[in-house]
Enzyme design. Structure first.
Site, PDB file in Angstrom:
ATOM      1  CB  SER A  27      75.867  18.551  81.904  1.00 57.76           C
ATOM      2  OG  SER A  27      75.059  17.731  81.101  1.00 57.76           O
ATOM      3  CB  CYS A  54      67.361  17.074  75.613  1.00 61.42           C
ATOM      4  SG  CYS A  54      68.205  15.853  74.602  1.00 61.42           S
ATOM      5  CD  GLU A  56      67.512  21.304  73.833  1.00 62.22           C
ATOM      6  OE1 GLU A  56      68.388  21.730  73.057  1.00 62.22           O
ATOM      7  OE2 GLU A  56      67.718  20.345  74.609  1.00 62.22           O
ATOM      8  CB  CYS A  86      69.886  16.334  69.802  1.00 62.12           C
ATOM      9  SG  CYS A  86      68.393  15.884  70.725  1.00 62.12           S
ATOM     10  CB  CYS A  89      65.619  18.707  71.028  1.00 60.58           C
ATOM     11  SG  CYS A  89      66.028  17.960  72.609  1.00 60.58           S
ATOM     12  CE1 TYR A 123      55.805  12.297  61.062  1.00 58.57           C
ATOM     13  CE2 TYR A 123      58.122  12.744  61.280  1.00 58.57           C
ATOM     14  CZ  TYR A 123      56.932  12.367  61.848  1.00 58.57           C
ATOM     15  OH  TYR A 123      56.895  12.065  63.175  1.00 58.57           O
TER      16      TYR A 123
END
Length: 123
Positions: A27, A54, A56, A86, A89, A123
């Site tokens: 999708s 995902c 990615e 997101c 990712c 970080y």
């Protein structure tokens, strides 16, 4: 390579399909261009219990399997158009290679930013 070409390649693998009673794939599709000039594609796998991943992640896994890890450009597409990555990712792209903070990401039609823009306080 232009983003329009990456979008076209991602759309070539886009297409929801049922894998099992509860699991679908495709999708969302992704195309990425490495700094080595290679293109890798991936589609999402959606499962009911959160074990999927995902598009990615799928494209990045293919890239790493092929021995590369620095991404120049990346784009994800769905039926509704361009989709921004997101948070998971975004962080995954950053962690694959320090230079990926400069990866160009298309987040909307005609809008390109870097991972650094999306993660200003990594970080």
């Amino acid at each position: 390579m232009e983003f329009t070409q990456l979008i076209e390649k991602a759309r070539g693998v886009l297409g929801p399909r049922q894998l099992s009673q509860d699991t679908t794939a495709g999708s969302v599709a992704t195309a990425l261009l490495t700094c080595g000039g290679n293109i890798y594609l991936g589609v999402c796998i959606d499962t009911p219990c959160g074990m999927g991943f995902c598009a990615e992640h799928a494209a990045i896994a293919a890239m790493v399997t092929a021995g590369e890890h620095k991404i120049q450009k990346i784009v994800a597409v769905g039926r509704s158009g361009i989709l921004p990555p997101c948070g998971r990712c975004r962080e995954f792209i950053r962690q694959i290679h320090d230079g990926n903070m400069d990866t160009q990401v298309m987040v909307a039609d005609g809008v390109v930013v870097t991972i650094r823009d999306l993660l200003p306080h990594a970080y």
